[in-house]
Design a protein around this motif. Structure first.
Motif, PDB file in Angstrom:
ATOM      1  N   VAL A 413      38.590   3.476 -14.818  1.00  0.00           N
ATOM      2  CA  VAL A 413      38.239   2.929 -16.162  1.00  0.00           C
ATOM      3  C   VAL A 413      37.015   1.987 -15.858  1.00  0.00           C
ATOM      4  CG1 VAL A 413      39.327   0.955 -17.699  1.00  0.00           C
ATOM      5  CG2 VAL A 413      40.600   2.563 -16.541  1.00  0.00           C
ATOM      6  N   PHE A 414      36.442   1.684 -14.641  1.00  0.00           N
ATOM      7  CA  PHE A 414      35.528   0.884 -14.408  1.00  0.00           C
ATOM      8  C   PHE A 414      34.283   1.478 -14.713  1.00  0.00           C
ATOM      9  CE2 PHE A 414      31.871  -0.533 -11.790  1.00  0.00           C
ATOM     10  CZ  PHE A 414      31.660  -1.769 -12.297  1.00  0.00           C
ATOM     11  N   ASN A 415      34.169   2.894 -14.728  1.00  0.00           N
ATOM     12  CA  ASN A 415      33.115   3.736 -15.384  1.00  0.00           C
ATOM     13  C   ASN A 415      32.992   3.443 -16.782  1.00  0.00           C
ATOM     14  OD1 ASN A 415      32.339   4.790 -12.793  1.00  0.00           O
ATOM     15  ND2 ASN A 415      33.686   6.469 -12.972  1.00  0.00           N
ATOM     16  N   LEU A 416      33.870   3.411 -17.634  1.00  0.00           N
ATOM     17  CA  LEU A 416      33.782   3.084 -19.146  1.00  0.00           C
ATOM     18  C   LEU A 416      33.293   1.854 -19.135  1.00  0.00           C
ATOM     19  CD1 LEU A 416      37.460   4.068 -20.245  1.00  0.00           C
ATOM     20  CD2 LEU A 416      35.035   5.407 -20.141  1.00  0.00           C
ATOM     21  N   TYR A 417      33.452   0.757 -18.347  1.00  0.00           N
ATOM     22  CA  TYR A 417      32.877  -0.357 -18.694  1.00  0.00           C
ATOM     23  C   TYR A 417      31.221  -0.349 -18.346  1.00  0.00           C
ATOM     24  CZ  TYR A 417      37.356  -2.552 -18.807  1.00  0.00           C
ATOM     25  OH  TYR A 417      38.750  -2.684 -18.709  1.00  0.00           O
ATOM     26  N   LEU A 418      31.072   0.474 -17.351  1.00  0.00           N
ATOM     27  CA  LEU A 418      29.703   0.672 -16.805  1.00  0.00           C
ATOM     28  C   LEU A 418      28.984   1.462 -17.854  1.00  0.00           C
ATOM     29  CD1 LEU A 418      27.423   0.699 -14.442  1.00  0.00           C
ATOM     30  CD2 LEU A 418      28.688   2.815 -13.525  1.00  0.00           C
ATOM     31  N   MET A 419      29.403   2.487 -18.352  1.00  0.00           N
ATOM     32  CA  MET A 419      28.917   3.150 -19.507  1.00  0.00           C
ATOM     33  C   MET A 419      28.448   2.504 -20.603  1.00  0.00           C
ATOM     34  SD  MET A 419      30.247   6.242 -21.744  1.00  0.00           S
ATOM     35  CE  MET A 419      31.502   4.940 -22.574  1.00  0.00           C
ATOM     36  N   GLY A 420      29.618   1.506 -21.073  1.00  0.00           N
ATOM     37  CA  GLY A 420      29.139   0.668 -21.970  1.00  0.00           C
ATOM     38  C   GLY A 420      28.223  -0.339 -21.918  1.00  0.00           C
ATOM     39  N   ILE A 421      28.069  -1.082 -20.658  1.00  0.00           N
ATOM     40  CA  ILE A 421      27.111  -1.814 -20.263  1.00  0.00           C
ATOM     41  C   ILE A 421      25.792  -1.419 -20.540  1.00  0.00           C
ATOM     42  CG2 ILE A 421      26.036  -3.589 -18.427  1.00  0.00           C
ATOM     43  CD1 ILE A 421      29.034  -4.174 -17.779  1.00  0.00           C
ATOM     44  N   ILE A 422      25.656  -0.300 -19.611  1.00  0.00           N
ATOM     45  CA  ILE A 422      24.222   0.571 -19.571  1.00  0.00           C
ATOM     46  C   ILE A 422      23.707   0.892 -21.040  1.00  0.00           C
ATOM     47  CG2 ILE A 422      23.245   2.592 -18.639  1.00  0.00           C
ATOM     48  CD1 ILE A 422      23.802   0.328 -16.578  1.00  0.00           C
ATOM     49  N   GLY A 423      24.632   1.276 -21.806  1.00  0.00           N
ATOM     50  CA  GLY A 423      24.400   2.051 -23.187  1.00  0.00           C
ATOM     51  C   GLY A 423      23.861   0.701 -23.863  1.00  0.00           C
TER      52      GLY A 423
END
Length: 510
Positions: A413-423
């Protein structure tokens, strides 16, 4: 002879397997759709498909990814010719003469020229991949730690300079930010955690795929929804006859050769991409044309030059990717991340340990070019109907695919947070006119630069002298210094004055 055997064997393997044929045609068609829909790009297509290929072997995954790459670069010409709305930045130059041709009732002819030109460009690029990649890799085998560090630094600097030509420092800022992101997590030498702030999810560093999807996917979704872009419709019956105009192609043989070399050359420079290749090729074709006044009014030469350069650039971008591990274009950045996901690290050592890799890639590019031509000629009239779907309805589906793609990697799930932050960061980068490609290249090349520099310093006892003591590293240092100095105003002005004086003296001598 061994290269030809591997090449022919790979082609036979592809075209004798119904599954591989389906993957080839399906990925190419999907790439054409991504290229044709404004707001979607070949880069995003490769990013989304990367996670879907996680369970495949590396050869099958590479077949799918290269096919969607080739199809995506080609597909942008549909809306460029019919609606004067380039599906991708690479097809913007095609619209200059493609759209006027459509207005004259020659849309079918323009499609035929664009499709055949793209095939020629793809074949030329494929040839250069086979010829140049092993040669460059042989030179790269002489690299030490400092050469690898300088090479990574060069890739980031040149990408920043060329993607932000008005103010190169913006591109450098993006690249350096990417390098910083790559240092998060345990370092690769002493395994000491850096910039983790006590978060165990960051101990293993930042995964490349969520960064790729976040950097290229999320901003596109936000921008399209923000602008509420909607496309008009185009009656497919108005295309006319869709046939390759071989007579016109033969008359533009010199133009085709020039555009192909231009595309390969520009593609081989890290971080530039197909859009620059298309515009440069268009400018050359216009300057060398016997009828330059026809350009912008429906000149077939303009369509041919841009489409040849676009696809030749794909092959050109593969050259530094395969031989040095440095991507030559934004979609190639995605491809590098995909190969790393499949435990394939492009570079001179890969070509040494697996000499069949380049012929296999060459065969896949050939198959993808053939599939692109077949899909383009058969589906041209049908694919236009997809353009009637409003972007505001299509983008939420892309958002769902981005979420699935990021979560599928390790089911974290952390990858979703990472994707959102980078986005979100990438979205503000775009608003501030900071390029995204150097950021992603920095994330990918950062570990190599970090490890190589620290290893070099440890080996030499902290001395930087070996950095200028070897011919290859000295050349790289001089190039990097030249890139930096060229962006300093007073140095740039002084150099221009010197060249101007030399030019005047030479002119006076003759």
């Amino acid at each position: 002879m061994n290269i030809l055997n591997v090449f022919s064997g790979m082609l036979l393997q592809i075209f004798s397997s119904p599954l591989l044929i389906v993957i080839l045609i399906g990925s190419t068609f999907l790439g054409i759709i991504f290229g044709a829909m404004p707001g979607l790009t070949a880069t995003l297509g490769v990013a989304l498909l990367t996670t879907l290929t996680y369970g495949l072997d590396s050869e099958t995954a590479l077949l799918a990814l290269l096919a969607i790459y080739v199809g995506g670069v080609y597909g942008g010409m549909y809306t460029a010719i019919l609606l004067n709305i380039p599906g991708t930045a690479a097809s913007a130059a095609t619209a200059m003469d493609g759209y006027p041709m459509a207005h004259k009732g020659q849309a079918g002819r323009a499609f035929g020229l664009a499709t055949t030109s793209s095939l020629i460009g793809s074949l030329v690029g494929m040839t250069f991949v086979a010829l140049l990649s092993p040669l460059i890799a042989q030179v790269a085998l002489q690299f030490t730690s400092y050469e690898y560090f300088l090479l990574a630094l060069f890739g980031i600097l040149i990408s920043g300079s060329l993607t932000s030509p008005e103010l190169a420092i913006k591109g450098w800022i993006a690249g350096l930010f990417g390098i910083w992101l790559s240092t998060i997590g345990q370092d690769h030498i002493q395994m000491y955690p850096r910039f983790t702030f006590g978060m165990h999810d960051l101990d293993n560093g930042i995964d490349v795929v969520p960064v790729l999807i976040g950097a290229f996917g999320i901003p596109q979704i936000m921008i399209v929804l923000e602008s509420k872009m909607k496309l008009g419709s185009m009656n497919a019956k108005s295309l006319g006859k869709l046939l390759p105009d071989f007579r016109t192609m033969f008359q533009n043989l010199r133009n085709i050769i020039t555009s192909a070399f231009t595309g390969v050359g520009i593609g081989a420079v890290p971080g530039i991409g197909e859009d620059i290749a298309a515009w440069v090729s268009y400018g050359i074709a216009r300057k060398t044309s016997k009828t330059p006044e026809e350009f912008g009014k429906g000149a077939p030469e303009g369509v041919i030059s841009t489409c040849v350069a676009n696809q030749a650039c794909v092959g050109g971008a593969m050259i530094p990717l395969l031989s040095l591990g440095i991507p030559g274009s934004p979609p190639a950045v995605m491809l590098l991340g995909a190969l790393m996901l499949h435990n394939v690290a492009p570079g001179p050592m890969l070509l040494k340990s697996n000499p069949d890799f380049v012929p296999q890639v060459t065969a896949i590019l050939f198959a993808a070019g053939i599939a692109m031509w077949i899909c383009g000629m058969i589906l041209s009239k049908q694919v236009i109907h997809i353009l009637r779907v409003p972007q505001t309805l299509f983008m939420p589906l892309i958002a769902v695919l981005c979420v699935i793609g990021s979560f599928a990697l390790g089911l974290h799930v952390f990858n979703l947070y990472l994707m959102g932050i980078i986005g979100i960061i990438s979205y503000f980068f775009i608003k501030l006119h900071l390029p995204i490609a150097p950021l992603v290249i920095g994330v990918i090349l950062g570990p190599m630069a970090d490890t190589a520099l620290r290893t070099g310093l440890k080996t030499t006892g902290g001395s930087l002298w070996p950095m200028v003591d070897r011919p290859i590293s000295l050349v790289l240092v001089l190039i990097i210094v030249a890139i930096v100095c060229s962006q300093i105003p007073f140095i740039n002005t002084a150099i221009r004055k010197i060249f101007s004086r030399v030019k005047n003296k030479l002119a006076g001598a003759y």
